[in-house]
Design a protein around this motif. Sequence first.
Motif, PDB file in Angstrom:
ATOM      1  N   GLY A  38     -15.828  39.516  -9.060  1.00 29.61           N
ATOM      2  CA  GLY A  38     -16.320  39.495  -8.798  1.00 29.61           C
ATOM      3  C   GLY A  38     -17.777  39.558 -10.338  1.00 29.61           C
ATOM      4  N   SER A  63     -16.058  28.403  -7.484  1.00 31.77           N
ATOM      5  CA  SER A  63     -16.564  28.954  -6.685  1.00 31.77           C
ATOM      6  C   SER A  63     -15.048  28.826  -5.646  1.00 31.77           C
ATOM      7  CB  SER A  63     -17.512  27.628  -6.269  1.00 31.77           C
ATOM      8  OG  SER A  63     -18.817  28.117  -7.751  1.00 31.77           O
ATOM      9  N   GLN A  64     -15.324  27.171  -4.892  1.00 28.51           N
ATOM     10  CA  GLN A  64     -14.089  27.279  -4.341  1.00 28.51           C
ATOM     11  C   GLN A  64     -13.071  28.631  -3.978  1.00 28.51           C
ATOM     12  OE1 GLN A  64     -12.639  23.339  -5.116  1.00 28.51           O
ATOM     13  NE2 GLN A  64     -13.970  22.173  -3.407  1.00 28.51           N
ATOM     14  N   TYR A  65     -12.021  28.913  -5.664  1.00 30.12           N
ATOM     15  CA  TYR A  65     -10.884  29.404  -6.392  1.00 30.12           C
ATOM     16  C   TYR A  65     -11.955  30.819  -5.070  1.00 30.12           C
ATOM     17  CZ  TYR A  65      -8.712  33.230  -7.859  1.00 30.12           C
ATOM     18  OH  TYR A  65      -7.391  34.573  -8.247  1.00 30.12           O
ATOM     19  N   ARG A  66     -12.874  31.610  -5.458  1.00 30.86           N
ATOM     20  CA  ARG A  66     -13.572  32.948  -5.942  1.00 30.86           C
ATOM     21  C   ARG A  66     -14.287  32.968  -3.658  1.00 30.86           C
ATOM     22  NH1 ARG A  66     -18.403  34.612  -8.835  1.00 30.86           N
ATOM     23  NH2 ARG A  66     -16.923  35.288 -10.199  1.00 30.86           N
ATOM     24  N   SER A  67     -14.401  31.980  -3.175  1.00 33.73           N
ATOM     25  CA  SER A  67     -14.337  32.034  -1.617  1.00 33.73           C
ATOM     26  C   SER A  67     -13.500  31.875  -0.373  1.00 33.73           C
ATOM     27  CB  SER A  67     -15.508  30.296  -1.385  1.00 33.73           C
ATOM     28  OG  SER A  67     -14.664  29.230  -1.451  1.00 33.73           O
ATOM     29  N   THR A  68     -12.466  31.266  -1.850  1.00 33.53           N
ATOM     30  CA  THR A  68     -11.091  31.552  -0.719  1.00 33.53           C
ATOM     31  C   THR A  68     -10.659  32.657  -0.293  1.00 33.53           C
ATOM     32  OG1 THR A  68     -10.023  30.345  -2.485  1.00 33.53           O
ATOM     33  CG2 THR A  68     -10.036  28.704  -1.286  1.00 33.53           C
ATOM     34  N   ASP A  69      -9.360  32.644   0.073  1.00 32.98           N
ATOM     35  CA  ASP A  69      -8.308  33.712   0.541  1.00 32.98           C
ATOM     36  C   ASP A  69      -7.469  33.711   0.030  1.00 32.98           C
ATOM     37  OD1 ASP A  69      -7.064  35.807   3.105  1.00 32.98           O
ATOM     38  OD2 ASP A  69      -7.393  36.039   1.265  1.00 32.98           O
ATOM     39  N   HIS A  70      -7.238  34.218  -1.526  1.00 33.97           N
ATOM     40  CA  HIS A  70      -6.189  33.916  -1.923  1.00 33.97           C
ATOM     41  C   HIS A  70      -4.939  35.793  -1.896  1.00 33.97           C
ATOM     42  CE1 HIS A  70      -9.430  34.258  -4.564  1.00 33.97           C
ATOM     43  NE2 HIS A  70      -8.847  35.239  -4.957  1.00 33.97           N
ATOM     44  N   GLN A 118     -19.671  36.717 -12.737  1.00 35.17           N
ATOM     45  CA  GLN A 118     -20.922  35.788 -13.057  1.00 35.17           C
ATOM     46  C   GLN A 118     -19.645  34.261 -13.549  1.00 35.17           C
ATOM     47  OE1 GLN A 118     -23.409  34.608 -11.670  1.00 35.17           O
ATOM     48  NE2 GLN A 118     -22.920  36.746 -10.705  1.00 35.17           N
ATOM     49  N   ASP A 120     -11.838  37.801  -8.987  1.00 35.23           N
ATOM     50  CA  ASP A 120     -11.813  38.286  -8.187  1.00 35.23           C
ATOM     51  C   ASP A 120     -12.317  39.790  -8.610  1.00 35.23           C
ATOM     52  OD1 ASP A 120      -9.793  36.611  -7.078  1.00 35.23           O
ATOM     53  OD2 ASP A 120      -8.011  37.820  -8.408  1.00 35.23           O
TER      54      ASP A 120
END
Length: 562
Positions: free
Chosen positions: A524, A555-562, A526, A522
């Motif tokens: 940011g 990567s999917q976690y970072r791109s989703t709205d959670h 790497q 969350d």
Amino acid sequence: MGGKKYWTVLLFLGCMLSVWAQSHPVEAALSDYEHTLKTLDANRFFTLLDKEEFTENKIQFTVQVPADSVRQQVLYWASEWFYDKQDYNKAKDYGLKALSLYKGESEGKADCLNLLGCVYVRLGDFKNAAIYAKQCLQIDVASGDHDRISSSMNTLAGIYMAGHQTKEAEKLILEAINHADLAKNLPRKAVLLGTASEIYHSLTQEEKALDYAKQSYALEQKLGRRLHAAYRLDQQASALMGLKRYKEAEQALRQAIDVMREEGDMHSLAIASNHMGTCLIWQKRNDEAFPYYREAADLFIKMGDPVNEMYSRRGLCLSLWESNPDSARSELNRFNFLKDSLYTSESAEALARINAEFGNDQLAIENAQERSAHMRDIIIACAIILLLAVAAWYAVRCQRRLNQQRTSKLVREIEQLRDKTAAAQAELVELRNSTETNNEQTTVTDAVKPVADMSENEFLEGVIDYVDEHLEKGDYNMEDMASYFSLSVSTLRRRLQDATDGESPKAFIRAIQMQKACKLLDNGMQISDVSSRCGFAEPSSFTRMFKRVLGITPSQYRSTDH
């Protein structure tokens, strides 16, 4: 400065050219074929294999042969070649590509399946190894060829032995020996007798293990197979150590290691070096054992064999324990990491499921051999197997989903505990500042309560803080944590389970890792840095664990709205 950069670039290019120039001609020919897909380049690849006497007969194709058939053979033999060179990852990649091109049930497909079974054993992936070996056996039994049946049974027996299903392995290898006798194949029988020796050694029936190893050694000597005879000496040594005849075992191992080194069989050399280290440890010659374990560990790392590397690490720990405790602890940590990553409950369930399926297949095979005309019975048996496989797959999937939900809940609870702890620490800082401002004499201390006086939340906060502090270094094992809290390991385990509604310490620590990973993602950071900060040696291991626990990749976690 510019001149230095220029020479650095030239040096780099020179090194690359040197590596290219030293690449093996077979690999170069294979690369050319993959680039052009021309029959001419395929034939050049097979010509080089023939010069190395790698194939029994020279393989050549005319331009009329379909391109897919040529490619299938090139990929299969590339897999065989890389397996022989002990580059098991490349062998796997080429073998899977070749398998996708086989149509129907044929001897060629069975050979490819058998090869993949052997490759996955070398990579320590017993689940996939058993899947491919089982498919190979089904094709070979249908063919009625005793020699092929004995070969595929030997592969499957070895897989079950490696996966600690030794009783099943024993049944398979004894039946395989009978098939080899029917086929009158002495080289095959020698190999099978060697496998039987290893199985009986696993069952701690050392007299039987030694007898089978000696029978195999005698056959190999008769056949003039020097390297194979060295394998049998290694197997004799294992049985002799089980019988506490260490001097005889050491003598056999020295002969075997010399031959393996001369013949360039590095994988077998590494295994025999592990055995020699163990033999010397039993004789309390720890300093002499260390170099054998060290060489074995380095070779297993190079070949990508984590299973056998694990045993090397354990040996290094034992050999260093008295002379260098710090290094011994480092080796122990690596051993524990490998053990935990290899022998998960999921892997054990998968292997047990495959074993159950194979048991049903064996019943179907026996029925087919006795009553070959009754095809209806075979079809019914196959349908039952399919239903059982689907049911087992669905059960495992449901269990995995349940584990994800439980771990996700733990992650949320840990987040809440962290928030409460942060709020409490903020209040403590405010109280200190107020005390200093008013020049009061009272002081606020950070003294840690005894564990017995802690509430469940306080205890869990303490565990979270401890794991956080030690996570990046990877030294958060139960023994050290129990010592930190002045508890026994069993008491710590029980206290953690009571505080987390029965969750295992391993699951709770994994949840701490995942909660921290989510927070760092969350912020940011790497993924490779998150992996290191959360105690993972490799980003790939972190990604697999993250997906297993939370159901999505980092990567999917970072791109989703959670």
